[in-house]
Structure formats: C-alpha cells, structure tokens
Write a protein that holds these residues in place. Structure first.
Motif, PDB file in Angstrom:
ATOM      1  N   LEU A  49       1.302  -2.438  -9.642  1.00  0.00           N
ATOM      2  CA  LEU A  49       0.726  -1.737  -8.496  1.00  0.00           C
ATOM      3  C   LEU A  49      -0.492  -0.903  -8.889  1.00  0.00           C
ATOM      4  O   LEU A  49      -1.406  -0.713  -8.093  1.00  0.00           O
ATOM      5  CB  LEU A  49       1.780  -0.805  -7.868  1.00  0.00           C
ATOM      6  CG  LEU A  49       2.851  -1.473  -7.003  1.00  0.00           C
ATOM      7  CD1 LEU A  49       3.930  -0.452  -6.643  1.00  0.00           C
ATOM      8  CD2 LEU A  49       2.241  -2.070  -5.744  1.00  0.00           C
ATOM      9  N   LEU A  50      -0.477  -0.383 -10.105  1.00  0.00           N
ATOM     10  CA  LEU A  50      -1.489   0.626 -10.446  1.00  0.00           C
ATOM     11  C   LEU A  50      -2.439   0.254 -11.580  1.00  0.00           C
ATOM     12  O   LEU A  50      -3.278   1.062 -11.971  1.00  0.00           O
ATOM     13  CB  LEU A  50      -0.781   1.947 -10.797  1.00  0.00           C
ATOM     14  CG  LEU A  50       0.008   2.580  -9.640  1.00  0.00           C
ATOM     15  CD1 LEU A  50       0.854   3.727 -10.150  1.00  0.00           C
ATOM     16  CD2 LEU A  50      -0.913   3.047  -8.532  1.00  0.00           C
ATOM     17  N   HIS A  51      -2.329  -0.977 -12.087  1.00  0.00           N
ATOM     18  CA  HIS A  51      -3.081  -1.254 -13.320  1.00  0.00           C
ATOM     19  C   HIS A  51      -4.599  -1.180 -13.136  1.00  0.00           C
ATOM     20  O   HIS A  51      -5.314  -0.920 -14.081  1.00  0.00           O
ATOM     21  CB  HIS A  51      -2.671  -2.583 -13.956  1.00  0.00           C
ATOM     22  CG  HIS A  51      -3.114  -3.783 -13.173  1.00  0.00           C
ATOM     23  ND1 HIS A  51      -2.374  -4.265 -12.128  1.00  0.00           N
ATOM     24  CD2 HIS A  51      -4.197  -4.571 -13.262  1.00  0.00           C
ATOM     25  CE1 HIS A  51      -2.989  -5.315 -11.613  1.00  0.00           C
ATOM     26  NE2 HIS A  51      -4.102  -5.517 -12.273  1.00  0.00           N
ATOM     27  N   ARG A 105       2.498   1.727  -3.309  1.00  0.00           N
ATOM     28  CA  ARG A 105       1.535   2.261  -4.273  1.00  0.00           C
ATOM     29  C   ARG A 105       1.444   3.785  -4.125  1.00  0.00           C
ATOM     30  O   ARG A 105       1.473   4.519  -5.110  1.00  0.00           O
ATOM     31  CB  ARG A 105       0.176   1.604  -4.050  1.00  0.00           C
ATOM     32  CG  ARG A 105      -0.794   1.797  -5.173  1.00  0.00           C
ATOM     33  CD  ARG A 105      -2.008   0.888  -5.029  1.00  0.00           C
ATOM     34  NE  ARG A 105      -1.651  -0.511  -5.193  1.00  0.00           N
ATOM     35  CZ  ARG A 105      -1.891  -1.467  -4.291  1.00  0.00           C
ATOM     36  NH1 ARG A 105      -2.501  -1.167  -3.155  1.00  0.00           N
ATOM     37  NH2 ARG A 105      -1.534  -2.709  -4.523  1.00  0.00           N
ATOM     38  N   ASP A 106       1.376   4.247  -2.877  1.00  0.00           N
ATOM     39  CA  ASP A 106       1.319   5.699  -2.640  1.00  0.00           C
ATOM     40  C   ASP A 106       2.546   6.393  -3.221  1.00  0.00           C
ATOM     41  O   ASP A 106       2.451   7.460  -3.830  1.00  0.00           O
ATOM     42  CB  ASP A 106       1.260   5.986  -1.132  1.00  0.00           C
ATOM     43  CG  ASP A 106      -0.068   5.550  -0.532  1.00  0.00           C
ATOM     44  OD1 ASP A 106      -1.010   5.293  -1.319  1.00  0.00           O
ATOM     45  OD2 ASP A 106      -0.159   5.451   0.711  1.00  0.00           O
ATOM     46  N   LEU A 107       3.708   5.780  -3.005  1.00  0.00           N
ATOM     47  CA  LEU A 107       4.934   6.402  -3.506  1.00  0.00           C
ATOM     48  C   LEU A 107       4.988   6.382  -5.030  1.00  0.00           C
ATOM     49  O   LEU A 107       5.480   7.326  -5.655  1.00  0.00           O
ATOM     50  CB  LEU A 107       6.166   5.713  -2.913  1.00  0.00           C
ATOM     51  CG  LEU A 107       6.396   6.072  -1.431  1.00  0.00           C
ATOM     52  CD1 LEU A 107       7.406   5.134  -0.788  1.00  0.00           C
ATOM     53  CD2 LEU A 107       6.881   7.516  -1.293  1.00  0.00           C
ATOM     54  N   ALA A 108       4.465   5.322  -5.617  1.00  0.00           N
ATOM     55  CA  ALA A 108       4.429   5.256  -7.076  1.00  0.00           C
ATOM     56  C   ALA A 108       3.547   6.383  -7.630  1.00  0.00           C
ATOM     57  O   ALA A 108       3.918   7.072  -8.584  1.00  0.00           O
ATOM     58  CB  ALA A 108       3.896   3.898  -7.528  1.00  0.00           C
ATOM     59  N   ALA A 112       0.848  -1.202   0.000  1.00  0.00           N
ATOM     60  CA  ALA A 112       0.000   0.000   0.000  1.00  0.00           C
ATOM     61  C   ALA A 112       0.880   1.248   0.000  1.00  0.00           C
ATOM     62  O   ALA A 112       0.634   2.208  -0.749  1.00  0.00           O
ATOM     63  CB  ALA A 112      -0.923  -0.011   1.208  1.00  0.00           C
ATOM     64  N   ASP A 113       1.923   1.225   0.807  1.00  0.00           N
ATOM     65  CA  ASP A 113       2.842   2.376   0.850  1.00  0.00           C
ATOM     66  C   ASP A 113       3.587   2.522  -0.476  1.00  0.00           C
ATOM     67  O   ASP A 113       3.788   3.642  -0.955  1.00  0.00           O
ATOM     68  CB  ASP A 113       3.844   2.205   1.989  1.00  0.00           C
ATOM     69  CG  ASP A 113       3.166   2.307   3.351  1.00  0.00           C
ATOM     70  OD1 ASP A 113       2.268   3.159   3.494  1.00  0.00           O
ATOM     71  OD2 ASP A 113       3.517   1.526   4.254  1.00  0.00           O
TER      72      ASP A 113
END
Ligand code: SF4
Lengths: 262, 489
Positions: free
Chosen positions: A90-92, A56-59, A53-54
């Motif tokens: 992570l974001l798809h 993902r936030d950084l991405a 989750a972290d």
C-alpha cells in the motif's frame, strides 16, 4: 522491554478480556506495556473489500500512532498479517511513509510469536497450570484452531508449543487443521450458505476431538466458531491463548464455565 | 458470444449450461444446491482433502526445506516467459515449423474451432479421438466437430464418462470429481449396453474395449498441451492413462490446442516445471506418461501423425498479459492444487463457478476472461484464507489477485451502491478516534440489546447474513479502553 499493545477493533469490542490478558502476561514477564489510545483498526476490512484508498489512510494512521513504539504486539494474527503482508504494497511508493512503514512492519508481532521467539518464555518454569482440580493438574482436553492468517506470518504451531508448556492441558489436534473456518469478513455475511457450511465442518471437527476447550487466537474466527457452536448447542468454551496463560499464572481469575472444564 | 449456438450441451440443476450459463452469472443458487447434496459433499471433500494431504506430504518428503525455493524458481521462469512472450512465441513458431509442424494462431474460441474444422474438412477427417484439454473445453470444440459430421470421442476416462453422461468437467485435473462409481455404472449400462458393475477394474475394462476400437479407426487426434518448449518447438502432454499418446500417435492428423501462456523457454526450464506439476496435481513423482512431441512423423519413422498442427489460442489471454497487475495469473500450469486446497471449492464443487476453470484460479481468471460485471460473485466468494497461495507451485498470489478484482469492482462501480456506501461509512468511523469510540459505544449498546444470554440469534441489517447460519456473540459490556483506563489509574 517496552511493548505497545495493538488491541485491534474486534478484540476491543468483543473480547476486551483478551486484551487484558495480554497486558497482564506481558507485564508479568517484565515488559513495560503501553496502549496508544488513538489506535483504531489496521484497515484489513477496507483492504479486503477493495477500498484501497481507505486502507492506505488507515495504514498511515497506524504508523503515526505507533511511531514512538519500540515493539508492537497484537493478539490477532490476521491484523498482524495485514500489516506484514500488505502495508508495504500500500505504501511503497509514498515518499513520506515507505521507510517508516518498513520500520513499523519489522517491529510488529503476533502475541504467541512474540512470547516464543522474542521473549523465549518457558511456561513450565513459570509453573503455569490450567487444569482442573485444586492444583490445576487434572488434564483438560483442549484443542486449537489454526487461523489462516498465521500462514502469512509463517507461523505453524506456535500456540500449540505454548499449550504444551502449560500444566493440566491435554492437547488434542483438530482434524483438517489448516482448513479455514469460513469467517473471511464480509464473506461470512455475503455468502452465508458457503461460509455456514464451512464453519459447520469446522465445529464438527472440534466435536470429534472430544475437547471441552477450544483455543482460538483470532477475534474473527472466534466470533464465527463460537457463534456456530452456540447455534448447534455445543457446550465448548473458546479461549485465547493469552487468557489461558494469564489464568494459568494466576494473573486473572479463572473465567466462567469453570464447571465445563472439570 | 452467441452462447446458445456454441454451447449446446450439458444442463445443470438450474437448467442452464454448466460451463456456459447465461450472464451475468449468479453463484448462490448453484452453490446452495451443491452444498445441500450430501452425496457430492462426501466424495468431493474426501477427494480434495486426500489430494491436498498427499501433495503436502509428498512435496515435503521430496523437497524438504527447498520446496519454497523451487516454487520461487518455477514462478520466475513462468513470469520471465510471460514478460517476454512475443520473443518466445516467435522462437517457438520458427522451431515448430522447422520440425515440420504447422502453427496457427487463434484470437478467440470461435477462430480456434474454425481452424480445426477447416483442417478436418480439407483432410476429409471423420473420426476424432481427443485427449483431455481444458482449452478445448474453453472453446467448446466437440459439439462443433460433431456438427460437421466428425465423430468426436473423449478418451480420458473421466472425460469419456462425462461425455456419455452429458455432463461437464468440474475440476481441471480430476474432471469427474463430482461423480461416483454408481453414476458411472449407470451411464455404462445406458449408453454402452454394458452389464451393471461397480467394480472399478471392470468398468475400466469396459471403457478400454470400447475406446480401443475407436482409436484404431480415428483419423484425427486432438490434444491439449501442458507446455510448449520454445527452444525446440515441442509440445508436452502429461497424462496418466496413455490415451494422450494414442491420440497423438495413431491418427493421421494431430491437432494440439494450446493457450499461448503455456510456453517455457528451454528443456531445462521444462524440467523444473515437470518436477512440480505431478507432485502438486496428484502427488505422483511424474505423471505416468510425459510425452514430448516435436513435429510429425519423419520419413524413416513408423509411428506418428503425417500432419501436426498447433492452434495457439489467445481467447482473452493477451488482455490479461497486458495488465502487469494480473499477468501473474497466466503463470498457472493447471495443476489443480489450489482447487484441492480451497475450502470453498470443497463445499461448492467446480460447477458452482459457472465456468470452465473453477476453484481459486478460476475465480481469478474467469472474471478477467469474461468481464467482472458477468462474474461478480467469484472474486467475493472467498474467505481469503490463503490455502491456495500456499499450494500453488508457481506462487501465484491468488488471494491478492482476488482482492485486486474486488478493488476494480468497487472503482468500476460493479459493486452495488449501498454496499459502497456502507464501506465508506465504515472507513470514516475507523479513521477518527472520536467517531470510532462513539460509534463503537452505540454498536455495543445496540447489539447487547438484541442479545439473549450473550448471543444474538437474529441480527438486522448488515449482520443478517451472519445470523442465518450462526449466532453472533454479543459484544462485551465495556470495551478494552475502559479497562485500560482503570488499570492505569
Ligand atoms: S493457480 Fe497455481 S495451484 Fe492453481 S492450478 Fe494454477 S498452478 Fe496450480
């Protein structure tokens, strides 16, 4: 060409000179370089330790920060690989980011890859010389550590190809080239017995080459290998290819330990 | 599982059963012991590197640029089979039974062994020859056979040596990778009454003579299976010594233990996988004996077993199959390439993994088979260098699977709380430009205070593990940002 620098957190803290070298070389080649100041870290440490989750936030943060950039260049293969190999995963399924993520991934390059494949540099023509002696022609035995994450980028010998364009460099290949140096983020701290044995193996190979300079293009590997060489009392200088090019083109002063190079 | 009863053999350096240690398993002590063993380091390193280089050179020579395409295809074939496993299992069972074989299904190790023991009792079998099989290692079959009075002999040379030396395999292809010929010579003198010799040829002759006699008298032959072909109901075994053929042909009864994931749809698909297996395992064009068997001996035939049994073993596989994220781990064709490529395996050797399957694939499937809480070290003890992924002929993304296991350990609270808190603090620091800069400033200051001559010899807290083995270069006096500001002004 407009290029944004993603300096990465390790380079920012431990090897700022590498960031400087990248900027100087890119500017010398005619790029207009900018540095989006809000950048921090690509999220690789979070991702690798399982904090997805972290990560993902950084991405997302990275994508926001570099939204306006045409091209992003980074001196670290492993951060570039994080972006290329895992951002999509992570974001798809994030409707707000999926497409922007694809764009971001496409425009991000590792430094050596960018120089060769996009800028198509010819350092010979630029008269880049990094050898000893007054004219930089006295050969210096130099070896190169292949960082594992370049595998993910499909890179094999880009740095070596660059080294071979530089005058005064006598390139000696490393034994067990593709074997990991044992860094691996938290791995080095959590499993010191295994990691330590791996890095000792690696510096043994470095020693066997008889080189006085080791080129290493990744902050993590550099910390690990340099630290191990220092503990073992091996007087070998570790450099990023960007530093060698910048120094060889006269854009930066030859760094410390010049005597070790002569 | 009552580990003590089921797994009575083989003690390791720490006084625990090598492949079935008491759980939760702690890797550190064993890894350290193997790393300190210079002898083992030398030849495990030499063997794995040799195999790894051989694989790279050979696959490049044979397949050139098409190698990756072939791996993709192989991966897809296996993945397709796994995604439709119920269908292919049914087809396999139908065809195997049509050919006269009997198919049994075992939910776990205990059941698998029990089926085999039943057959042995019913048929009054007393002498078993066994070809190398990782599944029977997994179910720990041999001691159980011996407990009911069936003499069970490993016939793969490496396995045979391990058996008489009371040891266990430490590699899925080269089980004896951790032993040298001196150890073999000593074991032969001690156990077989042979004359001491270190000559590989003579050693092989001693083993061969000893085994021949056993083959003649055996009435039960046990094998594993590299593949099962659904289309024909056949089992495929690949060996380099011909012992597999003896085991499955000479004795009256043949029992094949095979994991359910070993299925492939047709002979055509099999050919793709056979193209890859030996090249990745041992850099050979094909294994010397590739044996495809369909059913027991038919009326007009001279050779072959009168009965042929398949024991299809689940033992945790359907649990992995049910998870779409981890399912790809079951594509594995047990070629061992990832073990040879893995720098951690090279250092720690197979027994440090505390389980039947070692190396990167073991680090993924062991926790899935036996519980993350029991094997916390395996997913973490990896630098995620990716060499295994590059080596794998069916493109199992092993580093990614390791990362997913780490993720599940965190969310399942298997990871220790202080570690979780540290990651949280790190994440908060990285998410804000302000905290990143302030935090970075203090971190640099602190580390620089601890350093002497640009290096830190002994760091506190989270960096402690680092400085046990190497110095830590001190951070720069000023970060990149400071330079950038000056550069731009
Ligand atoms: S995971 Fe891949 S490389 Fe490793 S043993 Fe299985 S098939 Fe071979």
């Amino acid at each position: 060409m407009k290029v944004s620098l993603f300096v990465t957190c390790l380079t920012d803290t431990f090897y700022p000179r590498v960031g400087e070298a990248v900027v100087r070389v890119l500017e010398h080649l005619g790029c207009e370089v900018d540095f989006p100041a809000a950048q921090t870290c690509c999220g690789q440490p979070m991702f690798n330790t399982g904090c997805h989750a972290d990560a993902r936030d950084l991405a997302k943060r990275m994508i926001d920060v570099f939204e306006q950039s045409e091209i992003v260049v980074t001196p670290s293969g492993s951060c570039c690989a994080m972006i290329r190999d895992y951002y999509h995963e992570l974001l798809h399924d994030d409707p707000a980011y999926a497409e922007r993520c694809t764009k971001f991934v496409k425009k991000t390059y590792e430094f050596a890859e960018f120089l060769l494949n996009v800028m198509k540099v010819d350092l010979k023509r630029q008269k880049c010389k990094w050898g000893g002696g007054a004219d930089g022609n006295v050969p210096i035995k130099t070896t190169y550590h292949y960082s594992c994450h370049l595998r993910g980028l499909g890179m094999t010998n880009e740095a070596v190809r660059l080294l071979e364009q530089i005058g005064g460099i006598d390139y000696v290949p490393l034994n067990k080239t593709e074997q990991c140096c044992g860094f691996g983020g938290t791995f080095a701290v959590k499993y010191p017995e295994i990691s330590g044995s791996m890095v000792r193996d690696k510096i043994g190979c470095v020693k066997d080459t008889g080189a006085s300079v080791l080129v290493c293009n990744d902050g993590g590997c550099a910390l690990n290998i340099t630290g191990a060489m220092h503990r073992a009392g091996m007087p070998i200088t570790t450099k990023h290819i960007a530093e060698i090019i910048a120094e060889g083109l006269g854009l930066m002063p030859m760094e410390q330990r010049r005597e070790a190079r002569q | 599982m009552s580990d003590h009863h089921e797994h009575p053999v083989a003690l390791s350096k720490d006084g625990q059963s090598i492949l079935f240690p008491s759980l939760p398993y702690d890797m550190h002590a064993r890894a350290e012991a193997f790393i300190a063993d210079e002898h083992i380091q030398t030849y495990v390193n030499r063997a794995t590197l040799g195999r790894d280089n051989g694989r790279k050179a050979f696959t490049k020579q044979i397949f050139g640029d098409r190698h990756n395409d072939l791996r993709l295809l192989a991966g897809r074939i296996k993945q397709h089979t796994l995604d439709n496993l119920d269908y292919y299992l049914e087809q396999f069972i139908d065809n195997a039974e049509k050919s006269g074989a009997k198919v049994h299904f075992a939910a776990d190790a205990k059941e698998a062994n029990a089926i085999c023991l039943d057959i042995a009792r019913r048929e009054k079998l007393t002498a078993c020859v066994k070809s190398k099989s990782m599944v029977t290692e997994e179910t720990h079959l041999v001691p159980e056979l011996e407990a009911i009075g069936v003499e069970a002999l490993e016939t793969d040379l490496g396995e045979f040596i391990l058996q008489i030396d009371n040891d266990a395999p430490s590699h899925i292809v080269t089980p004896m990778i951790h032993k040298d010929k001196t150890a073999v010579a000593r074991a032969f003198v001690r156990e077989l009454g042979a004359e001491y010799t270190e000559d590989p040829k003579e050693l092989t002759t001693i083993a061969r003579n000893y085994l021949r006699d056993k083959f003649r008298r055996a009435d039960l032959g046990i094998s594993g299976g590299n593949f099962l072909v659904a289309e024909t109901g056949s089992v495929v075994i690949c060996t380099n010594e011909g012992n597999g053929r003896f085991c499955t042909t000479a004795p009256r009864v043949h029992v094949a233990f095979v994991g359910i994931e070993k299925l492939v749809p047709t002979q055509m698909h099999l050919s793709v996988l056979l193209k890859l297996l030996a090249k990745h395992a041992t850099a050979q064009p094909l294994t010397v004996y590739t044996h495809i068997m369909t059913g027991p001996k038919r009326a007009a035939e001279h050779d072959g077993p009168e009965q042929m049994h398949f024991i299809l073993v689940d033992n945790g596989r359907t649990k992995i199959l049910a998870d779409p994220e981890y399912r790809e781990a079951l594509r594995c064709i047990r070629c061992g390439a990832c073990l040879n490529a893995c720098p951690v395996y090279r250092k720690t050797t197979g027994h440090a993994y505390g389980a039947v399957y070692s190396g990167p694939i073991g680090a993924v499937i062991t926790p899935l088979f036996k519980g993350l809480e029991n094997y916390k070290d395996l997913p973490n003890a990896s630098s995620l260098c990716g060499a295994c992924y590059e080596a794998c002929p069916v493109k199992i993304n092993l580093p990614e699977l390791l990362i997913k296991l780490r993720r599940d350990m965190l969310s399942g609270r298997v990871t220790k709380w202080h570690e979780r808190i540290m990651y949280k603090i790190g994440a908060i620091g990285l998410k804000s430009r302000f905290i990143y800069r302030v935090g970075g400033f203090f971190q640099r200051k602190m580390l620089r205070m601890l350093s002497k001559g640009g290096y830190i010899r002994k760091a506190p807290g989270p960096f402690k593990g680092w400085t046990i083995e190497r110095d830590l270069p001190a951070p720069a006096a000023k970060d990149f940002r400071s330079w950038w500001k000056r550069h731009k002004s």
